[in-house]
Design an enzyme around this catalytic site. Sequence first.
Site, PDB file in Angstrom:
ATOM      1  N   HIS A   1       0.858  -1.180   0.000  1.00 40.22           N
ATOM      2  CA  HIS A   1       0.000   0.000   0.000  1.00 40.22           C
ATOM      3  C   HIS A   1       0.900   1.238   0.000  1.00 40.22           C
ATOM      4  O   HIS A   1       2.054   1.181   0.439  1.00 40.22           O
ATOM      5  CB  HIS A   1      -0.889   0.011   1.232  1.00 40.22           C
ATOM      6  CG  HIS A   1      -1.937  -1.058   1.221  1.00 40.22           C
ATOM      7  ND1 HIS A   1      -2.999  -1.032   2.068  1.00 40.22           N
ATOM      8  CD2 HIS A   1      -2.085  -2.171   0.463  1.00 40.22           C
ATOM      9  CE1 HIS A   1      -3.775  -2.089   1.853  1.00 40.22           C
ATOM     10  NE2 HIS A   1      -3.230  -2.800   0.868  1.00 40.22           N
TER      11      HIS A   1
ATOM     12  N   GLU B   1       0.998   3.798   1.894  1.00 39.85           N
ATOM     13  CA  GLU B   1       1.495   4.142   3.226  1.00 39.85           C
ATOM     14  C   GLU B   1       2.679   3.262   3.615  1.00 39.85           C
ATOM     15  O   GLU B   1       3.674   3.750   4.156  1.00 39.85           O
ATOM     16  CB  GLU B   1       0.387   3.988   4.278  1.00 39.85           C
ATOM     17  CG  GLU B   1      -0.804   4.885   4.056  1.00 39.85           C
ATOM     18  CD  GLU B   1      -1.928   4.244   3.241  1.00 39.85           C
ATOM     19  OE1 GLU B   1      -3.088   4.649   3.435  1.00 39.85           O
ATOM     20  OE2 GLU B   1      -1.652   3.348   2.415  1.00 39.85           O
TER      21      GLU B   1
ATOM     22  N   CYS C   1      -2.292  -0.802   7.453  1.00 37.57           N
ATOM     23  CA  CYS C   1      -1.482   0.416   7.487  1.00 37.57           C
ATOM     24  C   CYS C   1      -1.477   1.046   8.875  1.00 37.57           C
ATOM     25  O   CYS C   1      -0.466   1.618   9.288  1.00 37.57           O
ATOM     26  CB  CYS C   1      -1.960   1.392   6.416  1.00 37.57           C
ATOM     27  SG  CYS C   1      -1.620   0.782   4.741  1.00 37.57           S
TER      28      CYS C   1
END
Length: 185
Positions: free
Chosen positions: A76, A78, A114
């Site tokens: 992802h 992040e 995350c």
Amino acid sequence: MRVQIEYPDWVIQQIDWERCYRAPEERMRFVIGLARENVLHRTGGPFGAAVFESQTGRLVSVGVNLVVSQQNAMLHAEIVALMMAQHRLRSFTLNTDPKIQYELVTSCEPCAMCLGAIFASKVRRVVWGASREDAIKIGFDEGPVFPESYEYLKARGIEFIGNICCAEARAVLDLYIQHGGIIYV
């Protein structure tokens, strides 16, 4: 076997590593731009993120969603931004210097995975654009996030600020659907 994470070529070509981003909206528009370029270059999902020094606005790292291009569900935006920040700073946390605080700015509210990485990284602030509900509306449901998740992190000194430039961030999610982007969850 080894796993190697690299930015798409367009990232290296477009980033001004010397620029400081002073205002929260300026930082958010930067990460929304990363997300948009990721969609337009077809290098990943409609998500962008960056780690900044909170006080100065100095850019430390960027992240774009690389799930599909790298065939890795962990990548992802992040996660990529946090990994690259730790690599650049040569540290496994982002709290080694008490004089410098770091923040993660992300184009969309973080998912459950995350949030775990945010806790482990020790950033002091998280700022997001589009909401989790906005991502769910286009098909990205990345697991449960509970109010208690945020309370736990807040109690450990992490500040959360949401809905910064949210209409602009939502527009990138819509752009992804318009371009036939893969919903990979």
